[in-house]
Each structure stands twice: as structure tokens, then as C-alpha cells.
Design a protein around this motif. Structure first.
Motif, PDB file in Angstrom:
ATOM      1  N   LYS A  15       3.136  -3.842   6.321  1.00 42.10           N
ATOM      2  CA  LYS A  15       2.054  -4.322   5.446  1.00 42.10           C
ATOM      3  C   LYS A  15       1.149  -5.334   6.135  1.00 42.10           C
ATOM      4  CE  LYS A  15       2.205  -4.544   0.954  1.00 42.10           C
ATOM      5  NZ  LYS A  15       2.564  -4.897  -0.425  1.00 42.10           N
ATOM      6  N   GLY A  16       1.681  -6.166   6.966  1.00 42.71           N
ATOM      7  CA  GLY A  16       0.852  -7.164   7.634  1.00 42.71           C
ATOM      8  C   GLY A  16       0.522  -6.820   9.071  1.00 42.71           C
ATOM      9  N   ALA A  17       0.869  -5.610   9.486  1.00 44.46           N
ATOM     10  CA  ALA A  17       0.682  -5.227  10.887  1.00 44.46           C
ATOM     11  C   ALA A  17      -0.784  -4.910  11.189  1.00 44.46           C
ATOM     12  CB  ALA A  17       1.560  -4.016  11.215  1.00 44.46           C
ATOM     13  N   ASP A  18      -1.073  -4.842  12.464  1.00 48.54           N
ATOM     14  CA  ASP A  18      -2.414  -4.531  12.940  1.00 48.54           C
ATOM     15  C   ASP A  18      -2.701  -3.041  12.722  1.00 48.54           C
ATOM     16  OD1 ASP A  18      -4.762  -4.105  14.359  1.00 48.54           O
ATOM     17  OD2 ASP A  18      -3.976  -4.838  16.268  1.00 48.54           O
ATOM     18  N   THR A  21      -2.540  -0.602  15.597  1.00 45.89           N
ATOM     19  CA  THR A  21      -1.282  -0.264  16.268  1.00 45.89           C
ATOM     20  C   THR A  21      -0.310   0.498  15.376  1.00 45.89           C
ATOM     21  OG1 THR A  21      -0.251  -2.365  15.642  1.00 45.89           O
ATOM     22  CG2 THR A  21      -1.452  -2.314  17.743  1.00 45.89           C
ATOM     23  N   SER A  22      -0.674   0.712  14.096  1.00 40.12           N
ATOM     24  CA  SER A  22       0.260   1.349  13.166  1.00 40.12           C
ATOM     25  C   SER A  22      -0.500   2.203  12.151  1.00 40.12           C
ATOM     26  CB  SER A  22       1.066   0.266  12.419  1.00 40.12           C
ATOM     27  OG  SER A  22       1.716   0.799  11.283  1.00 40.12           O
ATOM     28  N   TRP A  23      -0.125   3.475  12.064  1.00 38.11           N
ATOM     29  CA  TRP A  23      -0.722   4.365  11.071  1.00 38.11           C
ATOM     30  C   TRP A  23      -0.459   3.831   9.661  1.00 38.11           C
ATOM     31  CZ3 TRP A  23      -4.141   7.813   9.888  1.00 38.11           C
ATOM     32  CH2 TRP A  23      -3.997   8.577   8.738  1.00 38.11           C
ATOM     33  N   THR A  24       0.737   3.347   9.428  1.00 34.78           N
ATOM     34  CA  THR A  24       1.085   2.810   8.109  1.00 34.78           C
ATOM     35  C   THR A  24       0.221   1.603   7.786  1.00 34.78           C
ATOM     36  OG1 THR A  24       3.353   3.606   8.415  1.00 34.78           O
ATOM     37  CG2 THR A  24       2.996   1.984   6.677  1.00 34.78           C
ATOM     38  N   ALA A  25       0.048   0.704   8.730  1.00 32.89           N
ATOM     39  CA  ALA A  25      -0.815  -0.463   8.524  1.00 32.89           C
ATOM     40  C   ALA A  25      -2.246  -0.029   8.259  1.00 32.89           C
ATOM     41  CB  ALA A  25      -0.751  -1.389   9.736  1.00 32.89           C
ATOM     42  N   LYS A  26      -2.677   1.033   8.922  1.00 33.11           N
ATOM     43  CA  LYS A  26      -4.028   1.555   8.701  1.00 33.11           C
ATOM     44  C   LYS A  26      -4.182   2.042   7.263  1.00 33.11           C
ATOM     45  CE  LYS A  26      -6.009   3.441  12.126  1.00 33.11           C
ATOM     46  NZ  LYS A  26      -6.556   4.238  13.226  1.00 33.11           N
ATOM     47  N   LEU A  27      -3.152   2.707   6.735  1.00 29.69           N
ATOM     48  CA  LEU A  27      -3.187   3.148   5.332  1.00 29.69           C
ATOM     49  C   LEU A  27      -3.247   1.942   4.397  1.00 29.69           C
ATOM     50  CD1 LEU A  27      -0.546   6.015   5.384  1.00 29.69           C
ATOM     51  CD2 LEU A  27      -3.009   6.269   5.024  1.00 29.69           C
ATOM     52  N   GLY A  31      -6.269   0.188   1.329  1.00 31.19           N
ATOM     53  CA  GLY A  31      -6.033  -0.169  -0.061  1.00 31.19           C
ATOM     54  C   GLY A  31      -5.088   0.774  -0.787  1.00 31.19           C
ATOM     55  N   PRO A  32      -4.542   0.312  -1.910  1.00 40.65           N
ATOM     56  CA  PRO A  32      -3.563   1.091  -2.663  1.00 40.65           C
ATOM     57  C   PRO A  32      -4.116   2.409  -3.203  1.00 40.65           C
ATOM     58  CG  PRO A  32      -3.805  -1.115  -3.607  1.00 40.65           C
ATOM     59  CD  PRO A  32      -4.751  -1.014  -2.470  1.00 40.65           C
ATOM     60  N   GLU A  33      -5.402   2.427  -3.507  1.00 35.11           N
ATOM     61  CA  GLU A  33      -5.993   3.661  -4.029  1.00 35.11           C
ATOM     62  C   GLU A  33      -5.969   4.760  -2.971  1.00 35.11           C
ATOM     63  OE1 GLU A  33      -7.462   0.649  -4.106  1.00 35.11           O
ATOM     64  OE2 GLU A  33      -7.455   0.161  -6.244  1.00 35.11           O
ATOM     65  N   LYS A  34      -6.286   4.407  -1.735  1.00 36.23           N
ATOM     66  CA  LYS A  34      -6.255   5.379  -0.640  1.00 36.23           C
ATOM     67  C   LYS A  34      -4.824   5.828  -0.371  1.00 36.23           C
ATOM     68  CE  LYS A  34      -8.029   7.850   2.649  1.00 36.23           C
ATOM     69  NZ  LYS A  34      -8.863   9.005   2.340  1.00 36.23           N
ATOM     70  N   HIS A  68       4.751   9.193   2.337  1.00 35.94           N
ATOM     71  CA  HIS A  68       3.569   8.687   1.637  1.00 35.94           C
ATOM     72  C   HIS A  68       3.924   8.102   0.272  1.00 35.94           C
ATOM     73  CE1 HIS A  68       0.392   9.480   4.486  1.00 35.94           C
ATOM     74  NE2 HIS A  68       1.056  10.566   4.826  1.00 35.94           N
ATOM     75  N   LEU A  69       5.008   8.553  -0.344  1.00 34.39           N
ATOM     76  CA  LEU A  69       5.494   7.919  -1.571  1.00 34.39           C
ATOM     77  C   LEU A  69       5.913   6.487  -1.274  1.00 34.39           C
ATOM     78  CD1 LEU A  69       6.378   7.893  -4.545  1.00 34.39           C
ATOM     79  CD2 LEU A  69       8.554   8.903  -3.791  1.00 34.39           C
ATOM     80  N   MET A  70       6.635   6.288  -0.179  1.00 37.96           N
ATOM     81  CA  MET A  70       7.065   4.940   0.196  1.00 37.96           C
ATOM     82  C   MET A  70       5.862   4.035   0.462  1.00 37.96           C
ATOM     83  SD  MET A  70      10.295   5.082  -0.037  1.00 37.96           S
ATOM     84  CE  MET A  70      10.865   6.605  -0.748  1.00 37.96           C
ATOM     85  N   VAL A  71       4.835   4.575   1.118  1.00 33.81           N
ATOM     86  CA  VAL A  71       3.626   3.798   1.384  1.00 33.81           C
ATOM     87  C   VAL A  71       2.949   3.421   0.066  1.00 33.81           C
ATOM     88  CG1 VAL A  71       1.314   3.862   2.414  1.00 33.81           C
ATOM     89  CG2 VAL A  71       3.262   4.798   3.682  1.00 33.81           C
ATOM     90  N   MET A  72       2.811   4.388  -0.830  1.00 35.54           N
ATOM     91  CA  MET A  72       2.165   4.131  -2.113  1.00 35.54           C
ATOM     92  C   MET A  72       2.932   3.081  -2.914  1.00 35.54           C
ATOM     93  SD  MET A  72       1.140   6.837  -5.137  1.00 35.54           S
ATOM     94  CE  MET A  72       2.845   7.249  -5.520  1.00 35.54           C
ATOM     95  N   LEU A  73       4.249   3.193  -2.950  1.00 38.70           N
ATOM     96  CA  LEU A  73       5.063   2.204  -3.670  1.00 38.70           C
ATOM     97  C   LEU A  73       4.878   0.813  -3.077  1.00 38.70           C
ATOM     98  CD1 LEU A  73       8.392   4.213  -4.102  1.00 38.70           C
ATOM     99  CD2 LEU A  73       6.725   3.663  -5.899  1.00 38.70           C
ATOM    100  N   ALA A  74       4.995   0.717  -1.760  1.00 34.39           N
ATOM    101  CA  ALA A  74       4.871  -0.584  -1.102  1.00 34.39           C
ATOM    102  C   ALA A  74       3.472  -1.170  -1.284  1.00 34.39           C
ATOM    103  CB  ALA A  74       5.212  -0.453   0.387  1.00 34.39           C
ATOM    104  N   ALA A  75       2.467  -0.315  -1.323  1.00 34.12           N
ATOM    105  CA  ALA A  75       1.092  -0.797  -1.516  1.00 34.12           C
ATOM    106  C   ALA A  75       0.923  -1.488  -2.866  1.00 34.12           C
ATOM    107  CB  ALA A  75       0.099   0.356  -1.391  1.00 34.12           C
ATOM    108  N   ARG A  76       1.741  -1.093  -3.835  1.00 33.48           N
ATOM    109  CA  ARG A  76       1.689  -1.691  -5.172  1.00 33.48           C
ATOM    110  C   ARG A  76       2.887  -2.604  -5.439  1.00 33.48           C
ATOM    111  NH1 ARG A  76      -3.277  -2.093  -7.019  1.00 33.48           N
ATOM    112  NH2 ARG A  76      -4.315  -0.098  -7.330  1.00 33.48           N
TER     113      ARG A  76
END
Length: 104
Positions: A15-18, A21-27, A31-34, A68-76
Motif C-alpha cells: 500500500k505504501g510502496a513506490d 517498483t510494484s504493480w500492486t502499488a501502482k493499482l 485508487g479503490p475504484e480502479k 485482484h480481490l485481495m487488492v480491492m479488499l486492501a484498498a478499502r
């Protein structure tokens, strides 16, 4: 710790990464909507492979859906533990009864 727990921890740690350097950080940076939109795209791709009957492609797309479910959950700020607790709460309850008990 199981694979989903490890995945969630890895995702949440980005979540706080650059974003460079990280696809997940880029997502997360988009923002959570994306993040939700991307989850939806992956879910549709999994549905298409399920309809086609391509087990290998469905397996790959299902892995993308879980990521992507994990990303969406963590984003919120919804934890995997919270989702698991909800599943445990529902255990042994018929799906019909559980759905009928939901607030309108």
C-alpha cells in the motif's frame, strides 16, 4: 499461514510502496475504484473461460481474480480475517436463509 493469507499480507504491504517498483502499488495509487474495476475485469475473464470450458485458462484467470480481490479488499481496508469471519458466521446456515436475513 495459507497461500491466501500470504497473498493478502503481501498485497497489503504494498500500500505504501513506490508505484514505479510494484504493480500492486501502482493499482493502489489509482485508487479503490480502479482496484474494483480491475477485479471486475478479471472476474469477467474468468467467466468467459468457465463458459468456454478451458480448465487451464480458467485456473489462471481464477488466480488473477483472487489476487485482484485481495487488492480491492486492501484498498478499502477490509482484511482477509474479516472476510473469513463472515464466512465462518455463515457456516451451517442455508444460503436461502442467510440471504433472507440480510437487511433490506
Amino acid at each position: 499461514m495459507n497461500t491466501l493469507e500470504k497473498l493478502y499480507e503481501t498485497v497489503a504491504s504494498r500500500k505504501g510502496a513506490d508505484p514505479e517498483t510494484s504493480w500492486t502499488a501502482k493499482l493502489f495509487a489509482k485508487g479503490p475504484e480502479k482496484c474494483a474495476e480491475k477485479f471486475g475485469e478479471e472476474a469477467v475473464e474468468a467467466i468467459i473461460e468457465a463458459v468456454k470450458g478451458d480448465r487451464e485458462r480458467l485456473t489462471s484467470e481464477a488466480a488473477d481474480v483472487l489476487y485482484h480481490l485481495m487488492v480491492m479488499l486492501a484498498a478499502r481496508d477490509v482484511t482477509l480475517d474479516q472476510v473469513m469471519a463472515e464466512l465462518e458466521r455463515r457456516e451451517g446456515i442455508s444460503g436461502i436463509a442467510e440471504k433472507a436475513a440480510r437487511p433490506k
